[in-house]
Motif scaffolding. Sequence first.
Motif, short mmCIF file in Angstrom:
data_model
loop_
_atom_site.label_atom_id
_atom_site.label_comp_id
_atom_site.label_asym_id
_atom_site.label_seq_id
_atom_site.Cartn_x
_atom_site.Cartn_y
_atom_site.Cartn_z
N PHE A 298 6.32 122.38 14.46
CA PHE A 298 7.05 120.76 14.80
C PHE A 298 8.29 121.62 14.45
O PHE A 298 9.37 120.58 15.18
CB PHE A 298 6.59 120.09 13.73
CG PHE A 298 5.17 119.87 13.52
CD1 PHE A 298 4.44 119.33 14.85
CD2 PHE A 298 3.99 119.81 12.69
CE1 PHE A 298 2.96 119.44 14.98
CE2 PHE A 298 3.07 119.85 12.80
CZ PHE A 298 2.45 118.90 13.62
N VAL A 299 9.08 122.40 13.61
CA VAL A 299 10.51 122.69 13.73
C VAL A 299 10.20 122.96 15.23
O VAL A 299 11.63 122.67 15.09
CB VAL A 299 10.37 123.41 12.60
CG1 VAL A 299 11.96 123.75 11.59
CG2 VAL A 299 9.77 122.41 11.37
N LEU A 300 10.02 124.76 15.41
CA LEU A 300 10.19 125.14 16.75
C LEU A 300 10.61 123.46 17.67
O LEU A 300 11.84 124.35 18.59
CB LEU A 300 9.38 126.07 16.90
CG LEU A 300 9.18 127.29 16.08
CD1 LEU A 300 8.11 128.19 16.28
CD2 LEU A 300 10.62 128.39 16.24
N GLU A 301 10.28 122.75 17.60
CA GLU A 301 10.15 121.84 18.85
C GLU A 301 11.12 121.08 19.23
O GLU A 301 11.89 120.78 19.83
CB GLU A 301 8.49 121.39 19.04
CG GLU A 301 7.19 122.12 19.38
CD GLU A 301 7.16 121.94 20.89
OE1 GLU A 301 7.92 121.64 21.60
OE2 GLU A 301 5.90 121.97 21.12
N THR A 302 11.65 120.43 17.43
CA THR A 302 12.43 119.82 16.97
C THR A 302 13.78 121.16 17.40
O THR A 302 14.83 119.93 18.38
CB THR A 302 12.59 119.21 15.33
OG1 THR A 302 11.60 118.57 15.68
CG2 THR A 302 13.38 118.75 15.50
N VAL A 303 13.75 121.76 16.76
CA VAL A 303 14.94 122.56 16.88
C VAL A 303 15.44 123.31 18.67
O VAL A 303 16.46 123.32 18.41
CB VAL A 303 14.92 124.38 16.46
CG1 VAL A 303 15.88 124.81 16.67
CG2 VAL A 303 15.11 123.92 15.19
N SER A 304 14.32 122.82 19.23
CA SER A 304 14.42 123.44 20.58
C SER A 304 15.31 122.77 21.20
O SER A 304 16.21 122.63 22.59
CB SER A 304 12.44 123.86 21.82
OG SER A 304 12.07 122.70 21.75
N VAL A 305 14.72 121.48 21.05
CA VAL A 305 15.16 120.02 21.81
C VAL A 305 16.99 119.79 21.43
O VAL A 305 17.40 119.39 22.47
CB VAL A 305 14.48 118.84 21.54
CG1 VAL A 305 15.07 117.36 21.83
CG2 VAL A 305 12.99 119.41 21.84
N ILE A 306 17.16 120.45 20.32
CA ILE A 306 18.10 120.22 19.25
C ILE A 306 19.30 120.77 20.21
O ILE A 306 20.35 120.92 20.66
CB ILE A 306 18.42 120.32 17.90
CG1 ILE A 306 18.15 119.28 17.72
CG2 ILE A 306 19.69 120.20 17.37
CD1 ILE A 306 17.28 119.01 15.51
N VAL A 307 18.63 122.69 19.95
CA VAL A 307 19.66 123.67 21.20
C VAL A 307 19.68 122.83 22.24
O VAL A 307 21.17 123.38 22.78
CB VAL A 307 18.94 125.10 21.04
CG1 VAL A 307 19.94 126.06 22.06
CG2 VAL A 307 18.86 125.31 19.22
N GLN A 308 19.07 122.62 23.57
CA GLN A 308 18.78 121.85 23.99
C GLN A 308 20.15 121.10 24.77
O GLN A 308 21.27 121.00 25.46
CB GLN A 308 17.85 122.17 25.25
CG GLN A 308 17.06 121.31 27.16
CD GLN A 308 17.48 122.99 27.34
OE1 GLN A 308 17.50 123.78 26.81
NE2 GLN A 308 16.58 122.34 28.23
N VAL A 309 19.80 119.59 23.88
CA VAL A 309 21.24 118.55 23.52
C VAL A 309 22.64 119.87 23.19
O VAL A 309 23.40 119.04 24.31
CB VAL A 309 20.84 117.70 23.00
CG1 VAL A 309 21.33 116.71 22.40
CG2 VAL A 309 19.30 116.92 23.07
#
Length: 361
Positions: A298-309
Amino acid sequence: MLYTLLSPFADTFPGLNLFRYLTFRTGGAIMTALVISFLIGPAVIRWLKSKQRGASNIRDDVPEGHLAKAGTPTMGGFLILIALSLSTLLWADIGNGYVWIVVLVTVGFGSIGFMDDYLKLTKRNSKGLPGKLKLLGQIVVAGIASAWFLYLTPDPLAAGLAVPFLKDTLINLAWFFMPFAIFVMVGASNAVNLTDGLDGLAIVPVMIAAGCFGLIAYLVGNAVYSNYLGIHYVAGSGELAVFCGAILGAGLGFLWFNAPPAMVFMGDTGSLSLGGALGAMSVITKHEIVLAIIGGLFVLETVSVIVQVVSFKTTGKRVFAMAPLHHHFEKKGWKEPTIVIRFWIIAAILALVGLATLKLR
């Protein structure tokens, strides 16, 4: 409820002594939630379809393959909430305050998700509640739960932060504890919500995490085991093992209908409530940091969104083909079952790493 009603008669009727055992009641919670899911699942799905009335619950910003899923009802988390809540109330000690805290967070976050999903079902759009309104509701519910936890738990344990791998270490967060606890619950809730994007992707990692926290709650709530392992003893927290059992049963029942091709989607009703429940259990058992390991997917999925934005806003370039991470692999040509099963494997590995922290101290 059964514990409260039947355990007092255990001395007269020896067979009732079983209801004093957490392991027995946890097993009962698993089976009860599973049976409830199987019994009411078809009716709940028919009701959701009747409410949908042609509404589109597929967002515009997802891979093209998802358009084929249009018409599949969302809000399937309502099935999880019913099975989970009834099973917990039946098998858990309803006089235990920690049980009511996790029920409050689960039902509270679930209600917010329910309103969001209901709008998606009935208003012919995929947007639902405004994001700021959902976040505010989560903060309020998590704030109440945090204050309740501080009231029930003695100092210095209440506002302390345990550190994995360090025996008997407890960092006093003082006034910062409530914002921290709110962040854990709201963050876990939204992290699971971001992961819920493919058939069966979120529910299995949630069950894996719930199984881990069921074990953690059992150990933390037992003075002998917690002393042996060098983890902080939280009196009464062992009762959360029953709640985790109910999550496992309800999750398995939901997966029966959510397995590809899904008959129903979890929606925010399920993802927000289950993520919030995991966050609340980590706060009560003093394993907030371990949650970040066990729930590392779940952390990886969230971090991927933050990094993308952040990358797009600062450089105009995207790091991933699409975020969250599972959509990136879809864009790369991976088949949905491949992504889901490999992500399950990652979740299982991270769970084992998280559990290892119980002994490596």
